[in-house]
Design an enzyme around this catalytic site. Structure first.
Site, mmCIF file in Angstrom:
data_model
loop_
_atom_site.group_PDB
_atom_site.id
_atom_site.type_symbol
_atom_site.label_atom_id
_atom_site.label_comp_id
_atom_site.label_asym_id
_atom_site.label_seq_id
_atom_site.Cartn_x
_atom_site.Cartn_y
_atom_site.Cartn_z
ATOM 1 N N SER A 97 0.863 -1.192 0.000
ATOM 2 C CA SER A 97 0.000 0.000 0.000
ATOM 3 C C SER A 97 0.890 1.229 0.000
ATOM 4 C CB SER A 97 -0.868 0.007 1.249
ATOM 5 O OG SER A 97 -0.090 0.448 2.366
ATOM 6 N N ASP A 98 0.302 2.379 -0.327
ATOM 7 C CA ASP A 98 1.066 3.584 -0.098
ATOM 8 C C ASP A 98 0.914 3.928 1.389
ATOM 9 O OD1 ASP A 98 1.673 6.510 -2.175
ATOM 10 O OD2 ASP A 98 2.630 5.792 -0.335
ATOM 11 N N TRP A 99 1.660 4.918 1.828
ATOM 12 C CA TRP A 99 1.765 5.217 3.268
ATOM 13 C C TRP A 99 0.382 5.396 3.902
ATOM 14 C CZ3 TRP A 99 6.542 6.488 5.975
ATOM 15 C CH2 TRP A 99 6.343 6.865 7.293
ATOM 16 N N ALA A 100 -0.027 4.437 4.697
ATOM 17 C CA ALA A 100 -1.278 4.481 5.461
ATOM 18 C C ALA A 100 -2.521 4.492 4.578
ATOM 19 C CB ALA A 100 -1.317 5.682 6.396
#
Ligand code: GLC
Length: 742
Positions: free
Chosen positions: A282-285
């Site tokens: 995933s991208d950050w969070a």
């Protein structure tokens, strides 16, 4: 010890629990290890955390994360770099029951310690070998410093210069962007993973992140299926076909479904139709952010949506670690989905040889030796030379000559160092960056006096330095200005509604222009910028992007003509923000084409500005000139399965050696879906000595004529096609037609 494959032996205590590779394939070794794992250990592999909490300042350290690592609850760390720290943290992971090594990842976007021009600048070189070399040097340095995985290449097509992340990509064109995606993947990964001079690459951000509404980062994206498939997906497919080890999904929602929870993207297309074997981080969070999107009620639902949609690893949101095991126990998530994600991740750890030696990328001696290799900076200097685009050069103002008695170098970026590395740089040690002042002072030598004045800051409205700048200019034979964006004005979360040169830099230019001295302007930035006065009144304009560690040296090479600039714009420079979107391949004939600028009434035009850009896609000048002649098409008709050859002669009609990037454009003037006026279909970068000629040939087959029709079928429809060859999308030199027969 649980199930070990026949022919494998139990490992000594310090090694991992996975069976060693005797005759077992990686798939078999993954299966054997997976069979030993508890549900909690499986979920552990799907979590990634940032290193600040374990290697940052004591105030930021959280022992809870170290405990999670040593109890097998973490599969990967980002932002831990260097042999010392990666060894220390890897040792924690090897305290866990199964001793599964961590993957260490980092945003090595345009260099690790040796910083290359930003990716958009590298794209302006149109030099695939040089781009691949840049990625290889970055991988070599990162892999010598304990890094296994880079979050690059960013392959998002970026057509909107309001969006600050255009600096990370390859610009607005899908054909060029797809070739560059492949070159970067091969540069980072080499021909085969496992070498300690290569890292896992990551195609990001999947998908269509570069088309946010309003050019505003993280915003929603609304795209027709044709645009998605024709413009935004091909660079990802090129990366997948090149063997990219991982994908990263994107923050945006696509047609109402956030990418992180988008099964159409990650399951149907990527892992289904494309049969992609790697894993998706995933991208950050972004998994937890499904709640903010209003797509998930809470993090538990977000975890279920993301794993179901094919998001294998959770970067930094703690959503999987807190919810996934329970979701499996409650029967809401099938164990198969978790197993599939774990299998994909373990496969990469085996491919890197981490089970044989978890420390093989963290060798102190090799780190010192590789980071000190002068070849790395030599490659960065060459790429910086190739990336620069000569936008204007009147009265042969450039190149500078030894006859000049004095040069006045003026502007806020003249002595700047940090700005030259731009954003998304790993190395910010300015002792390793050569400024434009450093480069010119060294090159000018004793024969030419180099004067300097800052003139003004990048931002702000103080004109206090103008007088001194003007006085300095008046003492010199020529003025070289250094203006542009600061390093933190393009990049992530840096969308701008106004892309003019910031502050009072253009006013400074006008004051210097008023001295009557010749003025050459070097513009630095991470995106297309607007600088009307400079564009209209400067004698020469060179766009340098953010050129990296060797930027000053490379600029001196170009300004003095030791290297003849050959860069071409990979992205359109608008006259004003109101023209956006203005990518060259978003221009259609319309039902009311603008034939004469004088007749704008009831025509597709603006009443307050031209519809043409300031600088077109593919634009870039040279210190020499080129002639295009002898246009030929091998046959006027083409059947399916056949290829025709478009050929022409290119001649260097100037006095110095130079490279030309000759471009082939196509138009399908009548089709079942209206087609753009021009689409780039091929190019060649050719070096010619003065007076030298070469014949260039472009093959045209049916695939070059194809597009997605309204049923999303990839078709080439019979009929006439216009073929155009030129030096830029707005500088067509030769053209002809070919007929595709039914
Ligand atoms: C950022 C970026 C992504 C980067 C990741 C890790 O938010 O969107 O490109 O790789 O976080 O730093």
């Amino acid at each position: 010890m649980g199930l070990l494959l026949p022919g494998t032996t139990a490992l000594a205590q310090t090694k991992t629990a996975a069976p060693t590779a005797t005759n077992a394939s990686i798939e078999q070794r993954v299966a054997a290890l997976l069979a030993q794992m508890t549900l909690e250990e499986k979920v552990g592999q799907l979590n990634q955390y940032s290193g600040r909490e374990v290697t940052g300042p004591a105030s930021d350290r959280k022992n809870t994360l170290l405990t999670s690592i040593s109890s097998g609850k973490v599969g990967s760390m980002l932002n831990v770099k260097g042999v010392k720290d990666t060894r220390e943290i890897q040792a924690e992971a090897l305290k866990s029951r199964l001793k599964i090594p961590l993957l260490f990842s980092l945003d090595v976007i345009h260099g690790y310690q040796t910083t290359f021009p930003i990716p958009l600048g590298e794209a302006a070189s149109w030099d695939l070998d040089a781009i691949r070399l840049g990625a290889h040097v970055a991988a070599k340095e990162a892999a010598a410093s304990g890094i296994h995985w880079t979050f690059a290449p960013m392959v998002d097509i970026g057509r909107d210069p309001r969006w600050g992340r255009v600096m990370e990509g390859a610009g607005e064109d899908t054909y060029l962007g797809s070739l560059i995606a492949k070159a970067r993947v091969l540069g980072f990964q080499g021909e085969k993973l496992g070498g300690t001079d290569a890292v896992l690459a990551c195609a990001k951000h999947f998908a269509a992140y570069g088309a946010p509404i309003g050019g505003r980062d993280y915003n929603a994206v609304d795209l027709s299926p044709q645009q998605l498939w024709e413009t935004y997906l091909p660079p990802f497919k090129a990366a997948a076909d090149a063997g990219v080890a991982t994908f990263m999904n994107s923050f945006n929602a696509l047609n109402g479904i956030p990418a992180t929870g988008n099964s159409y993207l990650q399951r149907d297309i990527l892992k289904g139709q494309w049969q992609y074997p790697g894993f998706v981080v995933s991208d950050w969070a972004s998994i937890a952010e499904l709640v903010n999107w209003g797509y998930a009620t809470d993090k538990k639902e977000a975890a279920q949506q993301a794993i179901t949609a094919g998001s294998d690893m959770d970067m930094e949101s703690d959503t999987y670690s807190q919810n996934l095991a329970q979701l499996v126990k409650d029967g809401k998530v099938k164990m198969d989905l978790v197993d599939d994600a774990v299998r994909r991740i373990l496969h990469k750890k085996f491919e890197l040889g981490l089970f044989e030696d978890p420390y093989r990328f963290s060798d102190e001696k090799r780190e010192k030796q590789v980071l000190a290799d002068p070849q790395n900076r030599a490659a960065a200097r060459q790429m910086a030379q190739k990336s620069m685009v000569l936008l204007k050069n009147e009265k042969a103002t450039l190149p500078l000559t030894k006859q000049l008695r004095s040069i006045a170098l003026i502007g806020p970026i003249a002595k700047a160092k940090r700005d030259l590395n731009g954003s998304w740089t790993v190395d910010t040690d300015t002792t390793r960056i050569t400024s434009l002042y450093d480069g010119l002072r060294q090159r000018a030598g004793k024969t030419t006096q180099l004067l300097y004045a800052k003139g003004c800051a990048v931002e702000g409205d103080s004109r206090a330095g103008f007088d001194q700048a003007v006085a300095t200019a008046q003492k010199a034979d020529i003025v070289v200005m250094a203006v542009g964006e600061g390093w933190n004005m393009s990049g992530e979360a840096k969308s701008r509604t106004d892309i003019h040169l910031p502050g009072v830099q253009e006013e400074l230019f006008k004051a210097l222009r008023a001295t009557g001295k010749p003025v050459a302007v070097v513009v630095f930035g991470g995106r297309p910028l607007i600088f009307d006065a400079i564009a209209d009144q400067a004698d020469a304009v060179l766009f340098a992007w953010w050129p990296g560690s060797e930027g000053g040296t490379a600029l001196a090479d170009v300004l003095y003509g030791d290297y003849n600039p050959a860069g071409k714009l990979p992205i359109t420079f608008p006259r004003n923000v109101g023209q956006i979107p203005i990518a060259y391949n978003q221009q259609y004939n319309t039902g009311r084409p603008l034939i004469k600028v004088s007749e704008t009434r009831y025509r597709s035009a603006y009443i307050d500005a031209p519809a043409t850009p300031r600088y077109a896609f593919g634009h870039g000048l040279s210190y020499t000139s080129f002639k295009y002649s002898d246009f030929k098409i091998s046959r006027s008709q083409l059947k399916a399965g056949e290829t025709v050859q478009v050929s022409f002669t290119l001649t260097n009609t100037g006095k110095v050696i130079g490279e030309e990037i000759a471009q082939l454009y196509l138009r399908d003037p009548v089709a079942s879906v209206v087609r753009p006026l021009k689409e780039l279909k091929d190019f060649r970068k050719i070096s010619l000595k003065p007076g030298e000629s070469k014949t260039i040939t472009f093959p045209i087959d049916k695939d070059k004529l194809a597009f997605y029709n309204s049923k999303l079928e990839w078709v080439a429809e019979p009929g006439k096609f216009n073929l155009m060859v030129g030096s830029a999308s707005d500088d067509i030199r030769l053209e002809g037609t070919v007929d595709l027969l039914p």
